[in-house]
Motif scaffolding. Sequence first.
Motif, PDB file in Angstrom:
ATOM      1  N   UNK A   1     -38.632  11.012 -36.544  1.00 37.27           N
ATOM      2  CA  UNK A   1     -37.743  11.820 -35.712  1.00 37.27           C
ATOM      3  C   UNK A   1     -38.238  11.821 -34.265  1.00 37.27           C
ATOM      4  N   UNK A   2     -37.323  11.564 -33.380  1.00 37.55           N
ATOM      5  CA  UNK A   2     -37.660  11.509 -31.961  1.00 37.55           C
ATOM      6  C   UNK A   2     -37.655  12.920 -31.382  1.00 37.55           C
ATOM      7  N   UNK A   3     -38.719  13.296 -30.688  1.00 35.46           N
ATOM      8  CA  UNK A   3     -38.686  14.606 -30.040  1.00 35.46           C
ATOM      9  C   UNK A   3     -37.616  14.633 -28.956  1.00 35.46           C
ATOM     10  N   UNK A   4     -37.058  15.802 -28.703  1.00 34.32           N
ATOM     11  CA  UNK A   4     -36.067  15.953 -27.641  1.00 34.32           C
ATOM     12  C   UNK A   4     -36.730  15.839 -26.272  1.00 34.32           C
ATOM     13  N   UNK A   5     -37.984  16.254 -26.207  1.00 33.74           N
ATOM     14  CA  UNK A   5     -38.765  16.160 -24.972  1.00 33.74           C
ATOM     15  C   UNK A   5     -40.216  15.927 -25.344  1.00 33.74           C
ATOM     16  N   UNK A   6     -40.955  15.314 -24.430  1.00 34.99           N
ATOM     17  CA  UNK A   6     -42.407  15.272 -24.506  1.00 34.99           C
ATOM     18  C   UNK A   6     -42.908  15.836 -23.186  1.00 34.99           C
ATOM     19  N   UNK A   7     -43.777  16.820 -23.298  1.00 35.29           N
ATOM     20  CA  UNK A   7     -44.245  17.542 -22.115  1.00 35.29           C
ATOM     21  C   UNK A   7     -45.770  17.486 -22.056  1.00 35.29           C
ATOM     22  N   UNK A   8     -46.301  17.494 -20.839  1.00 39.28           N
ATOM     23  CA  UNK A   8     -47.737  17.569 -20.629  1.00 39.28           C
ATOM     24  C   UNK A   8     -48.023  18.909 -19.966  1.00 39.28           C
ATOM     25  N   UNK A   9     -48.766  19.764 -20.674  1.00 40.07           N
ATOM     26  CA  UNK A   9     -49.075  21.099 -20.176  1.00 40.07           C
ATOM     27  C   UNK A   9     -50.574  21.216 -19.900  1.00 40.07           C
ATOM     28  N   UNK A  10     -50.917  21.692 -18.718  1.00 38.16           N
ATOM     29  CA  UNK A  10     -52.309  21.997 -18.380  1.00 38.16           C
ATOM     30  C   UNK A  10     -52.667  23.326 -19.018  1.00 38.16           C
TER      31      UNK A  10
END
Length: 163
Positions: free
Chosen positions: A77-86
């Motif tokens: 399943x493909x994520x809707x978003x990929x985020x990079x959080x500090x």
Amino acid sequence: METTRHFTATVYIVESGAVALHHHERLGIRVPPGGHVDRDELPHEAGLREVREETGLDAELLDGTDDVDAPAGRVLPRPRHQMLYDINVHPDGTAGHQHIDHVYYARVDSREIDPAGDDEADTEAWEWYDETELRESDVDPDTVQFSLEAIEAAENVASTAAE
């Protein structure tokens, strides 16, 4: 200085046009279910596990990933978003720890939250937010955006199923 990065998974769960968010005590913000991907898990599996642990609900991913004929593989399943959080930032502005977050959307069949894990937020920490409540809230902008997208995705699935 080296930056430590961990994979995480977050799932915005939708029921009848509303998203469940809880007050995260340590962070002081409202967030959906989510957490670290364990060594033996795929990101979507971690997200679904976190939903079960944090809410007691079984979620169905809203996944639009196309099938691929791959004899030696399978589509994830493909994520809707990929985020990079500090996660922690040093005085010089560099991040010492980051989360690479896989963001998924899902449906659940109930709003009866009953955390299954020992160290999870209490039931009282959870609230369901509809579109109007999200737009009028002080919830972080990314959480509002993803929540609204999740509600829309769930509505699109429901309308397609009704046709």
